[in-house]
Design a protein around this motif. Structure first.
Motif, PDB file in Angstrom:
ATOM      1  N   GLU A  28       0.836  -1.197   0.000  1.00 38.32           N
ATOM      2  CA  GLU A  28       0.000   0.000   0.000  1.00 38.32           C
ATOM      3  C   GLU A  28       0.877   1.255   0.000  1.00 38.32           C
ATOM      4  O   GLU A  28       1.764   1.402   0.838  1.00 38.32           O
ATOM      5  CB  GLU A  28      -0.924  -0.006   1.218  1.00 38.32           C
ATOM      6  N   LEU A  29       0.618   2.143  -0.946  1.00 34.09           N
ATOM      7  CA  LEU A  29       1.376   3.385  -1.050  1.00 34.09           C
ATOM      8  C   LEU A  29       0.795   4.445  -0.113  1.00 34.09           C
ATOM      9  O   LEU A  29      -0.383   4.417   0.235  1.00 34.09           O
ATOM     10  CB  LEU A  29       1.368   3.890  -2.488  1.00 34.09           C
ATOM     11  N   SER A  30       1.643   5.387   0.293  1.00 38.09           N
ATOM     12  CA  SER A  30       1.204   6.445   1.200  1.00 38.09           C
ATOM     13  C   SER A  30       0.171   7.346   0.532  1.00 38.09           C
ATOM     14  O   SER A  30       0.212   7.569  -0.689  1.00 38.09           O
ATOM     15  CB  SER A  30       2.414   7.265   1.652  1.00 38.09           C
ATOM     16  N   ASP A  31      -0.754   7.877   1.332  1.00 34.37           N
ATOM     17  CA  ASP A  31      -1.756   8.809   0.813  1.00 34.37           C
ATOM     18  C   ASP A  31      -1.126  10.130   0.387  1.00 34.37           C
ATOM     19  O   ASP A  31      -1.744  10.914  -0.332  1.00 34.37           O
ATOM     20  CB  ASP A  31      -2.823   9.077   1.886  1.00 34.37           C
ATOM     21  N   GLU A  32       0.114  10.411   0.841  1.00 33.71           N
ATOM     22  CA  GLU A  32       0.773  11.668   0.529  1.00 33.71           C
ATOM     23  C   GLU A  32       1.451  11.645  -0.841  1.00 33.71           C
ATOM     24  O   GLU A  32       1.982  12.652  -1.286  1.00 33.71           O
ATOM     25  CB  GLU A  32       1.804  11.990   1.607  1.00 33.71           C
ATOM     26  N   ILE A  33       1.483  10.499  -1.496  1.00 34.75           N
ATOM     27  CA  ILE A  33       2.200  10.375  -2.767  1.00 34.75           C
ATOM     28  C   ILE A  33       1.531  11.246  -3.841  1.00 34.75           C
ATOM     29  O   ILE A  33       0.305  11.254  -3.981  1.00 34.75           O
ATOM     30  CB  ILE A  33       2.241   8.904  -3.226  1.00 34.75           C
ATOM     31  N   GLN A  34       2.362  11.957  -4.594  1.00 33.47           N
ATOM     32  CA  GLN A  34       1.887  12.745  -5.725  1.00 33.47           C
ATOM     33  C   GLN A  34       2.058  11.924  -6.996  1.00 33.47           C
ATOM     34  O   GLN A  34       3.130  11.374  -7.254  1.00 33.47           O
ATOM     35  CB  GLN A  34       2.670  14.048  -5.828  1.00 33.47           C
ATOM     36  N   ALA A  35       1.004  11.898  -7.805  1.00 32.97           N
ATOM     37  CA  ALA A  35       0.998  11.010  -8.968  1.00 32.97           C
ATOM     38  C   ALA A  35       2.092  11.351  -9.967  1.00 32.97           C
ATOM     39  O   ALA A  35       2.575  10.489 -10.692  1.00 32.97           O
ATOM     40  CB  ALA A  35      -0.371  11.060  -9.654  1.00 32.97           C
ATOM     41  N   SER A  36       2.515  12.603 -10.025  1.00 35.22           N
ATOM     42  CA  SER A  36       3.488  13.015 -11.028  1.00 35.22           C
ATOM     43  C   SER A  36       4.930  12.787 -10.592  1.00 35.22           C
ATOM     44  O   SER A  36       5.850  12.989 -11.394  1.00 35.22           O
ATOM     45  CB  SER A  36       3.294  14.503 -11.339  1.00 35.22           C
ATOM     46  N   GLN A  37       5.149  12.375  -9.361  1.00 34.89           N
ATOM     47  CA  GLN A  37       6.500  12.236  -8.836  1.00 34.89           C
ATOM     48  C   GLN A  37       6.966  10.781  -8.856  1.00 34.89           C
ATOM     49  O   GLN A  37       6.211   9.890  -8.467  1.00 34.89           O
ATOM     50  CB  GLN A  37       6.564  12.755  -7.394  1.00 34.89           C
ATOM     51  N   PRO A  38       8.207  10.513  -9.312  1.00 36.11           N
ATOM     52  CA  PRO A  38       8.744   9.146  -9.210  1.00 36.11           C
ATOM     53  C   PRO A  38       8.934   8.757  -7.751  1.00 36.11           C
ATOM     54  O   PRO A  38       9.228   9.609  -6.903  1.00 36.11           O
ATOM     55  CB  PRO A  38      10.089   9.232  -9.958  1.00 36.11           C
ATOM     56  N   GLN A  39       8.769   7.488  -7.454  1.00 35.83           N
ATOM     57  CA  GLN A  39       8.789   7.003  -6.080  1.00 35.83           C
ATOM     58  C   GLN A  39       9.941   6.021  -5.850  1.00 35.83           C
ATOM     59  O   GLN A  39      10.387   5.333  -6.766  1.00 35.83           O
ATOM     60  CB  GLN A  39       7.461   6.313  -5.737  1.00 35.83           C
ATOM     61  N   LYS A  40      10.410   6.005  -4.589  1.00 40.16           N
ATOM     62  CA  LYS A  40      11.426   5.039  -4.170  1.00 40.16           C
ATOM     63  C   LYS A  40      10.892   4.288  -2.960  1.00 40.16           C
ATOM     64  O   LYS A  40      10.250   4.878  -2.100  1.00 40.16           O
ATOM     65  CB  LYS A  40      12.734   5.743  -3.799  1.00 40.16           C
ATOM     66  N   ALA A  41      11.160   3.001  -2.925  1.00 45.50           N
ATOM     67  CA  ALA A  41      10.669   2.172  -1.814  1.00 45.50           C
ATOM     68  C   ALA A  41      11.761   1.205  -1.385  1.00 45.50           C
ATOM     69  O   ALA A  41      12.355   0.523  -2.212  1.00 45.50           O
ATOM     70  CB  ALA A  41       9.402   1.410  -2.218  1.00 45.50           C
ATOM     71  N   TRP A  42      12.015   1.192  -0.068  1.00 47.27           N
ATOM     72  CA  TRP A  42      12.935   0.214   0.519  1.00 47.27           C
ATOM     73  C   TRP A  42      12.112  -0.767   1.338  1.00 47.27           C
ATOM     74  O   TRP A  42      11.318  -0.363   2.193  1.00 47.27           O
ATOM     75  CB  TRP A  42      13.967   0.899   1.410  1.00 47.27           C
ATOM     76  N   ILE A  43      12.312  -2.060   1.089  1.00 48.27           N
ATOM     77  CA  ILE A  43      11.528  -3.104   1.757  1.00 48.27           C
ATOM     78  C   ILE A  43      12.483  -4.044   2.494  1.00 48.27           C
ATOM     79  O   ILE A  43      13.340  -4.681   1.873  1.00 48.27           O
ATOM     80  CB  ILE A  43      10.680  -3.918   0.757  1.00 48.27           C
ATOM     81  N   THR A  44      12.357  -4.089   3.819  1.00 46.86           N
ATOM     82  CA  THR A  44      13.157  -5.024   4.625  1.00 46.86           C
ATOM     83  C   THR A  44      12.351  -6.313   4.816  1.00 46.86           C
ATOM     84  O   THR A  44      11.218  -6.283   5.282  1.00 46.86           O
ATOM     85  CB  THR A  44      13.473  -4.432   6.013  1.00 46.86           C
ATOM     86  N   ILE A  45      12.930  -7.471   4.437  1.00 45.79           N
ATOM     87  CA  ILE A  45      12.227  -8.754   4.475  1.00 45.79           C
ATOM     88  C   ILE A  45      12.755  -9.571   5.655  1.00 45.79           C
ATOM     89  O   ILE A  45      13.951  -9.809   5.762  1.00 45.79           O
ATOM     90  CB  ILE A  45      12.417  -9.534   3.169  1.00 45.79           C
ATOM     91  N   GLU A  46      11.848  -9.977   6.545  1.00 41.46           N
ATOM     92  CA  GLU A  46      12.211 -10.768   7.718  1.00 41.46           C
ATOM     93  C   GLU A  46      11.395 -12.059   7.726  1.00 41.46           C
ATOM     94  O   GLU A  46      10.175 -12.028   7.737  1.00 41.46           O
ATOM     95  CB  GLU A  46      11.946  -9.980   8.998  1.00 41.46           C
ATOM     96  N   LYS A  47      12.075 -13.203   7.713  1.00 41.40           N
ATOM     97  CA  LYS A  47      11.404 -14.498   7.775  1.00 41.40           C
ATOM     98  C   LYS A  47      11.360 -14.975   9.231  1.00 41.40           C
ATOM     99  O   LYS A  47      12.356 -14.909   9.941  1.00 41.40           O
ATOM    100  CB  LYS A  47      12.149 -15.535   6.917  1.00 41.40           C
ATOM    101  N   GLN A  48      10.190 -15.457   9.652  1.00 41.31           N
ATOM    102  CA  GLN A  48      10.013 -15.902  11.036  1.00 41.31           C
ATOM    103  C   GLN A  48      10.009 -17.406  11.124  1.00 41.31           C
ATOM    104  O   GLN A  48       9.749 -18.101  10.177  1.00 41.31           O
ATOM    105  CB  GLN A  48       8.708 -15.341  11.599  1.00 41.31           C
TER     106      GLN A  48
END
Length: 295
Positions: free
Chosen positions: A275-295
């Motif tokens: 889910e993307l943030s509600d603050e995201i502007q449609a015209s702006q490129p986005q960057k996302a860092w995802i930390t993956i943790e296996k349990q």
């Protein structure tokens, strides 16, 4: 000359300020200044040092891969860090986990079964007359009138009640069907930890050994996917003809995504939508860092 001085000298030769570089790269000026001063300890983690330097070098017209290779020994790439801890204090990690012995999980059910068996046995004993003191011998009785000269035979009433063993077995079998150990469910959760200046930081926890990334689009999106070591899985314009894009990232601990047109792209990991943030502007490129943790 260190890598920080090299980048600073190149920036000044192009008459660019840190604020101008920030506007282009979307990297906060304080991180750019830390790179120039080579104060890498203020960065979120070694993974971000690599990513930020690449972005900085690209804007200045330098070859990011050659620059990283040239100064590799001066950068903290070999230090294994847990980026998620420095970014968000996860309540799951701070809580001491204790495992309850398996036998204790069965105790309530065993107690219930024993209680039911005890009640059935008591009912059976009452019906057999063990607690009434009825020891009468069902033999023929003589009539008080001796003149009758005949005796009346009292036949015992047949007991049609099922034996205690049969009832116990029936109760045990029904309870044993109900007492089943719950199998652990495979679950994946994705939480948005923070969002600032078109940069999103996510934390993903999963009990599944396999981690699958699926991306779909309704338009054309510039898409870049990189892991914590800098290996690129995808880097080009992503179109509907290639949708859906499916990648196996089971061995990855950190994912970096850069994409445009966020309103037309959909990102899922193990069936859970990012889910993307509600603050995201449609015209702006986005960057996302995802930390993956296996349990």
């Amino acid at each position: 000359m260190g890598i920080g001085e090299r980048l600073k000298a190149e920036r000044e030769s192009k008459n660019m300020s840190l604020e101008q570089v920030q506007n282009v790269t979307k990297i906060q000026a304080r991180y750019l200044d830390a790179i120039e001063q080579e104060r890498f300890n203020v960065m979120p983690g070694s993974f971000y040092v690599r990513a930020f330097i690449k972005e900085y070098a690209t804007v200045l017209g330098l070859n990011p891969d050659e620059l990283i290779e040239e100064y590799k020994k001066d950068l903290p790439f070999e230090n294994k860090e847990d980026v998620a801890i420095s970014r968000v204090k996860s309540s799951k990690k701070n809580k001491a986990t204790t495992k309850t012995p398996v036998i204790f999980s069965f105790l309530p059910s065993v107690i219930v079964v024993l209680l039911i068996i005890g009640i059935v046995v008591l009912v059976w004993l009452f019906r057999q007359g063990y607690f009434t003191g009825d020891d009468a011998d069902p033999t023929p009785t003589e009539n008080e009138d001796n003149t009758a000269g005949e005796s009346v035979q009292v036949q015992p009433t047949p007991d049609t009640t099922p034996s205690g063993d049969e009832e116990s077995e029936g109760e045990e079998s029904s309870d044993e069907e109900e007492v089943e150990e719950d199998e652990p469910e495979v679950a994946t959760e994705i939480s948005l930890d923070s969002y600032d200046n078109n940069e999103s930081y996510y934390n993903l926890t999963t009990t599944d050994e396999d981690v699958n990334l699926v991306i779909t689009t309704e338009n054309r999106n510039w898409l870049e996917i990189t892991d914590e070591s800098g290996e690129k899985f995808y880097e080009k314009t992503f179109t509907t003809d290639e949708s859906p894009l499916e990648l196996d990232v089971s061995e990855v601990e950190e994912l970096y995504l850069r994409f445009g047109e966020p309103q037309t792209i959909n990102i899922e990991i193990n069936g859970e939508e990012l889910e993307l943030s509600d603050e995201i502007q449609a015209s702006q490129p986005q960057k996302a860092w995802i930390t993956i943790e296996k349990q």
